[in-house]
Structure formats: C-alpha cells, structure tokens
Design a protein around this motif. Structure first.
Motif, mmCIF file in Angstrom:
data_model
loop_
_atom_site.group_PDB
_atom_site.id
_atom_site.type_symbol
_atom_site.label_atom_id
_atom_site.label_comp_id
_atom_site.label_asym_id
_atom_site.label_seq_id
_atom_site.Cartn_x
_atom_site.Cartn_y
_atom_site.Cartn_z
ATOM 1 N N GLY A 44 0.822 -1.209 0.000
ATOM 2 C CA GLY A 44 0.000 0.000 0.000
ATOM 3 C C GLY A 44 0.851 1.252 0.000
ATOM 4 O O GLY A 44 0.551 2.232 -0.693
ATOM 5 N N ARG A 45 1.937 1.229 0.767
ATOM 6 C CA ARG A 45 2.868 2.365 0.794
ATOM 7 C C ARG A 45 3.482 2.571 -0.588
ATOM 8 O O ARG A 45 3.628 3.695 -1.067
ATOM 9 N N ALA A 46 3.848 1.480 -1.253
ATOM 10 C CA ALA A 46 4.424 1.573 -2.600
ATOM 11 C C ALA A 46 3.421 2.190 -3.567
ATOM 12 O O ALA A 46 3.776 3.044 -4.385
ATOM 13 N N GLU A 47 2.171 1.788 -3.453
ATOM 14 C CA GLU A 47 1.125 2.339 -4.323
ATOM 15 C C GLU A 47 0.977 3.843 -4.097
ATOM 16 O O GLU A 47 0.877 4.618 -5.050
ATOM 17 N N ASP A 48 0.988 4.262 -2.836
ATOM 18 C CA ASP A 48 0.901 5.690 -2.516
ATOM 19 C C ASP A 48 2.094 6.459 -3.060
ATOM 20 O O ASP A 48 1.953 7.569 -3.583
ATOM 21 N N LEU A 49 3.283 5.877 -2.947
ATOM 22 C CA LEU A 49 4.488 6.543 -3.439
ATOM 23 C C LEU A 49 4.474 6.693 -4.951
ATOM 24 O O LEU A 49 4.945 7.701 -5.483
ATOM 25 N N VAL A 50 3.957 5.704 -5.657
ATOM 26 C CA VAL A 50 3.866 5.813 -7.117
ATOM 27 C C VAL A 50 2.944 6.968 -7.494
ATOM 28 O O VAL A 50 3.268 7.769 -8.376
ATOM 29 N N GLU A 65 16.232 18.290 -4.087
ATOM 30 C CA GLU A 65 16.086 17.639 -2.779
ATOM 31 C C GLU A 65 14.809 16.797 -2.734
ATOM 32 O O GLU A 65 14.801 15.674 -2.221
ATOM 33 N N LYS A 66 13.727 17.318 -3.286
ATOM 34 C CA LYS A 66 12.455 16.595 -3.311
ATOM 35 C C LYS A 66 12.575 15.331 -4.175
ATOM 36 O O LYS A 66 12.042 14.275 -3.831
ATOM 37 N N LEU A 67 13.278 15.450 -5.291
ATOM 38 C CA LEU A 67 13.469 14.297 -6.167
ATOM 39 C C LEU A 67 14.327 13.227 -5.494
ATOM 40 O O LEU A 67 14.058 12.023 -5.634
ATOM 41 N N LEU A 68 15.349 13.642 -4.759
ATOM 42 C CA LEU A 68 16.197 12.685 -4.048
ATOM 43 C C LEU A 68 15.414 11.959 -2.959
ATOM 44 O O LEU A 68 15.569 10.744 -2.774
ATOM 45 N N GLN A 69 14.572 12.681 -2.231
ATOM 46 C CA GLN A 69 13.732 12.056 -1.210
ATOM 47 C C GLN A 69 12.766 11.055 -1.839
ATOM 48 O O GLN A 69 12.558 9.959 -1.317
ATOM 49 N N LEU A 70 12.192 11.444 -2.970
ATOM 50 C CA LEU A 70 11.275 10.565 -3.679
ATOM 51 C C LEU A 70 12.001 9.302 -4.149
ATOM 52 O O LEU A 70 11.501 8.193 -3.982
ATOM 53 N N ALA A 71 13.189 9.467 -4.714
ATOM 54 C CA ALA A 71 13.959 8.314 -5.190
ATOM 55 C C ALA A 71 14.283 7.367 -4.034
ATOM 56 O O ALA A 71 14.194 6.141 -4.182
ATOM 57 N N ALA A 72 14.644 7.915 -2.874
ATOM 58 C CA ALA A 72 14.942 7.077 -1.712
ATOM 59 C C ALA A 72 13.698 6.314 -1.264
ATOM 60 O O ALA A 72 13.761 5.107 -0.978
ATOM 61 N N GLY A 73 12.559 6.993 -1.201
ATOM 62 C CA GLY A 73 11.312 6.337 -0.809
ATOM 63 C C GLY A 73 10.894 5.260 -1.787
ATOM 64 O O GLY A 73 10.478 4.162 -1.390
#
Length: 115
Positions: A44-50, A65-73
């Motif tokens: 579910g977390r993966a679905e939300d992140l997508v 910075e936002k893109l790096l955080q997104l890539a890490a998540g």
C-alpha cells in the motif's frame, strides 16, 4: 498440485540486515498473519508513493532535494515489494508432473499467428 515446501521469507530483516524466515505448516499462525499484514502495508505504501511520484514528476520545477527524497522512498518501497513478490512466489503450489496428464501449459498458437 502440491504445496511448495520451503521456509517463508518474511517482509522484514533482522537487526543485522539479514533476511528472516518462518517455518510453519500453519498459514493462519500469529506470525504468518503479521507477515501478511506487513506485506499489505508495504505494498500500500508503494502504491501511494507511485501516485506521489507521478505528481512530483509532473511538476516541472521540482527541487532536486524533493526528487532525491522521492527516489529514496521509491527504492525502499521497491525493495519491500520485491521481497513480498519473492516470498509469495516461493509459496505458490508446484505442479506434480506425475499427476498432470492433459494439463495445458499455455496457449498453443500456429506460427502464422506471429506474422
């Protein structure tokens, strides 16, 4: 079909980062249910992140910075999803070739169907 007799890969690692496994014949045991719920939460977390990733990527002025955080998540979510897929794949029943007479193993198309 017979069940696949292997240890269940759990959706978390030990304190040293090594995989954890469960050996049980009871798919409804407390630990099995906990693993099922954890996998569901991770997926579910993966679905939300997508969904969030699609929003961030649509924004043409997204900060690095936002893109790096997104890539890490997304990386963590993908690791969790791959672990869940591996665990579930190992628990699929296997075919017993001695008792599968007449079982079709997939579609059979003439060569002309492929151009």
């Amino acid at each position: 079909m017979t069940p696949h007799n292997e240890l269940r890969l759990l959706p978390w690692t030990g304190p040293d980062g090594k995989p954890c496994y469960l050996s049980t014949d009871d798919e409804d045991s407390h630990l099995s249910r906990l693993a099922d719920r954890t996998e569901a939460l991770q997926l579910g977390r993966a679905e939300d992140l997508v969904s969030h990733a699609l929003e961030v990527l649509a924004d043409e002025v997204t900060e690095l910075e936002k893109l790096l955080q997104l890539a890490a998540g997304l990386t963590e979510a993908l690791k969790d999803a791959l672990r869940a897929a591996t665990s579930r794949g190992h628990r699929l029943p296997t075919l017993d070739r001695n008792t599968c007479e007449g079982v079709v193993e997939g579609p059979h198309l003439p060569a002309a169907a492929f151009g």
